[in-house]
Write an enzyme that holds these catalytic residues in place. Structure first.
Site, PDB file in Angstrom:
ATOM      1  N   ASP A  47       0.846  -1.188   0.000  1.00 47.00           N
ATOM      2  CA  ASP A  47       0.000   0.000   0.000  1.00 47.00           C
ATOM      3  C   ASP A  47       0.885   1.244   0.000  1.00 47.00           C
ATOM      4  O   ASP A  47       1.642   1.487   0.935  1.00 47.00           O
ATOM      5  CB  ASP A  47      -0.900   0.002   1.241  1.00 47.00           C
ATOM      6  CG  ASP A  47      -1.748   1.255   1.330  1.00 47.00           C
ATOM      7  OD1 ASP A  47      -2.703   1.379   0.556  1.00 47.00           O
ATOM      8  OD2 ASP A  47      -1.436   2.125   2.169  1.00 47.00           O
ATOM      9  N   TYR A  52       3.332   9.637   0.251  1.00 47.50           N
ATOM     10  CA  TYR A  52       4.344   8.928   1.028  1.00 47.50           C
ATOM     11  C   TYR A  52       5.754   9.081   0.469  1.00 47.50           C
ATOM     12  O   TYR A  52       6.731   8.934   1.207  1.00 47.50           O
ATOM     13  CB  TYR A  52       4.021   7.432   1.105  1.00 47.50           C
ATOM     14  CG  TYR A  52       2.694   7.059   1.710  1.00 47.50           C
ATOM     15  CD1 TYR A  52       1.904   7.990   2.392  1.00 47.50           C
ATOM     16  CD2 TYR A  52       2.216   5.758   1.605  1.00 47.50           C
ATOM     17  CE1 TYR A  52       0.683   7.639   2.928  1.00 47.50           C
ATOM     18  CE2 TYR A  52       0.996   5.398   2.151  1.00 47.50           C
ATOM     19  CZ  TYR A  52       0.227   6.338   2.801  1.00 47.50           C
ATOM     20  OH  TYR A  52      -0.987   5.978   3.342  1.00 47.50           O
ATOM     21  N   LYS A  77      -2.573   6.069  -4.029  1.00 46.79           N
ATOM     22  CA  LYS A  77      -3.671   7.001  -3.762  1.00 46.79           C
ATOM     23  C   LYS A  77      -3.402   8.371  -4.380  1.00 46.79           C
ATOM     24  O   LYS A  77      -2.248   8.798  -4.462  1.00 46.79           O
ATOM     25  CB  LYS A  77      -3.851   7.186  -2.246  1.00 46.79           C
ATOM     26  CG  LYS A  77      -3.913   5.901  -1.447  1.00 46.79           C
ATOM     27  CD  LYS A  77      -3.990   6.175   0.045  1.00 46.79           C
ATOM     28  CE  LYS A  77      -3.781   4.907   0.849  1.00 46.79           C
ATOM     29  NZ  LYS A  77      -2.374   4.473   0.868  1.00 46.79           N
ATOM     30  N   HIS A 110      -7.398   9.607  -1.504  1.00 47.34           N
ATOM     31  CA  HIS A 110      -6.764   9.549  -0.182  1.00 47.34           C
ATOM     32  C   HIS A 110      -7.652  10.126   0.927  1.00 47.34           C
ATOM     33  O   HIS A 110      -7.746   9.561   2.009  1.00 47.34           O
ATOM     34  CB  HIS A 110      -5.427  10.291  -0.229  1.00 47.34           C
ATOM     35  CG  HIS A 110      -4.431   9.787   0.758  1.00 47.34           C
ATOM     36  ND1 HIS A 110      -3.085   9.762   0.509  1.00 47.34           N
ATOM     37  CD2 HIS A 110      -4.579   9.285   2.005  1.00 47.34           C
ATOM     38  CE1 HIS A 110      -2.446   9.259   1.550  1.00 47.34           C
ATOM     39  NE2 HIS A 110      -3.335   8.969   2.480  1.00 47.34           N
ATOM     40  N   GLN A 169     -10.489   2.412   2.886  1.00 38.76           N
ATOM     41  CA  GLN A 169      -9.403   2.253   3.860  1.00 38.76           C
ATOM     42  C   GLN A 169      -9.596   3.262   4.986  1.00 38.76           C
ATOM     43  O   GLN A 169      -9.751   4.453   4.736  1.00 38.76           O
ATOM     44  CB  GLN A 169      -8.067   2.483   3.162  1.00 38.76           C
ATOM     45  CG  GLN A 169      -6.860   2.289   4.058  1.00 38.76           C
ATOM     46  CD  GLN A 169      -5.542   2.542   3.317  1.00 38.76           C
ATOM     47  OE1 GLN A 169      -4.726   3.329   3.778  1.00 38.76           O
ATOM     48  NE2 GLN A 169      -5.342   1.888   2.179  1.00 38.76           N
ATOM     49  N   GLY A 199      -2.564   0.464  15.958  1.00 41.33           N
ATOM     50  CA  GLY A 199      -2.734   1.640  16.795  1.00 41.33           C
ATOM     51  C   GLY A 199      -1.393   2.234  17.196  1.00 41.33           C
ATOM     52  O   GLY A 199      -0.406   2.110  16.501  1.00 41.33           O
ATOM     53  N   ARG A 244       9.670  -8.563  13.028  1.00 41.42           N
ATOM     54  CA  ARG A 244       8.316  -8.020  13.183  1.00 41.42           C
ATOM     55  C   ARG A 244       7.488  -8.252  11.915  1.00 41.42           C
ATOM     56  O   ARG A 244       6.273  -8.489  11.999  1.00 41.42           O
ATOM     57  CB  ARG A 244       8.390  -6.521  13.494  1.00 41.42           C
ATOM     58  CG  ARG A 244       8.889  -6.223  14.897  1.00 41.42           C
ATOM     59  CD  ARG A 244       7.847  -6.595  15.941  1.00 41.42           C
ATOM     60  NE  ARG A 244       8.328  -6.416  17.283  1.00 41.42           N
ATOM     61  CZ  ARG A 244       8.352  -5.246  17.936  1.00 41.42           C
ATOM     62  NH1 ARG A 244       7.937  -4.148  17.322  1.00 41.42           N
ATOM     63  NH2 ARG A 244       8.797  -5.185  19.164  1.00 41.42           N
TER      64      ARG A 244
END
Length: 284
Positions: A47, A52, A77, A110, A169, A199, A244
């Protein structure tokens, strides 16, 4: 959903992976290397967004992976400053150039409103969406959708445009569940996906998350991601470490009980980013 390669089917029949990698803020440092690491970790859904600054790095990482473009699901986007019929088409072409591809799997608006108080947002959204509808019909985009749109924003498009959005989204995580918008999207067969699905630090330190992490022998982040999967929401986690990255995909070997899902669903609001499409940004 059985693994990271399992897919949902959008309302136009396009298959979309059930988990993706978010590239927001991977433009800091050696981003191509981080995205290459994500590919090595197994991610194929990425994504991105013009805002970005990660589109060229994503293109580089895909090229250097030597994996065929068709095996990737690439989303981007159109930013607030590029909304409108002509500007959207120009922005899309720039995105294709940045990504070194001749099509996108998914393209989103967006945000629904360029600035708080912008009175002509309804027409601006319609004009932007009509440009995206044309690009979709031309086969340049496999699926078109929205980001951060609430029911009243989506309703404007459904009532005035030809194609129902395929995806929306939103910021969704325990402590910020956006149930009204999720329910609206389900009623209109619009797939929901979550940005910031883990979060912020406050969410991961929430006593209930810590309790459930211990109960299911996983991390608090894995609880957040599994929470999304069980609600049929596509999470878009991001990480800069291989450990991760793999952990964030390891969410299919356990299931949160119905009772615990209710407990997560009814947490008081925590970890909200402060972003809301109709209001000024709140800083904590």
């Amino acid at each position: 959903m059985k693994n990271v390669f399992s897919c949902y089917t959008l309302n136009n029949g396009v298959k979309i992976p059930c988990i993706g990698y978010g590239t927001y803020k991977t433009a800091e440092g050696d981003n191509a290397a981080i995205i290459k690491m994500a590919i090595e970790a197994g991610y194929r859904y990425f994504d991105s967004a013009s805002l970005y600054g990660t589109e060229p790095y994503l293109a580089q990482a895909i090229k250097e992976s030597h994996i065929p473009r068709e095996e990737f699901f690439i989303a981007s986007k159109v930013w607030k400053d590029d909304m409108g019929y002509e500007k959207t088409k120009k922005a899309f072409q720039k995105t294709l150039e940045n990504l070194n591809t001749n099509y996108l799997d998914l393209y989103l608006i967006h945000w629904p409103i360029p600035t708080v108080g912008y009175k002509e947002w309804k027409q601006l959204d319609i004009d932007t969406w009509k440009a995206m509808e044309e690009l979709y019909k031309e086969g340049k985009i496999k699926a078109i959708g929205l980001s951060n749109f609430l029911p009243h924003h989506i309703e404007n498009l459904i009532q005035n445009c030809e194609i129902t959005p395929m995806l929306n989204q939103l910021e969704i995580h325990p402590g910020y569940t956006q149930e009204a918008t999720i329910q609206y999207c389900k009623e209109h067969n619009i797939q929901v996906q979550a940005w910031s699905p883990i979060g912020r630090a406050r969410v991961l330190k929430e006593p209930l998350l810590l309790e459930l992490a211990e109960k299911y022998q996983v991390s608090p982040a894995q609880i957040c991601l599994r929470f999304a999967i069980q609600k049929d929401i596509i999470p878009l986690p991001k990480s800069s470490s291989m450990e991760r990255m793999k952990e964030n995909q390891d969410i299919f070997s356990f299931e949160i009980s119905k009772e615990d899902m209710y407990r997560l669903d009814t947490l008081p609001q925590i970890g909200w980013s402060g972003e809301h499409p109709d209001r000024e940004r709140v800083y904590f």
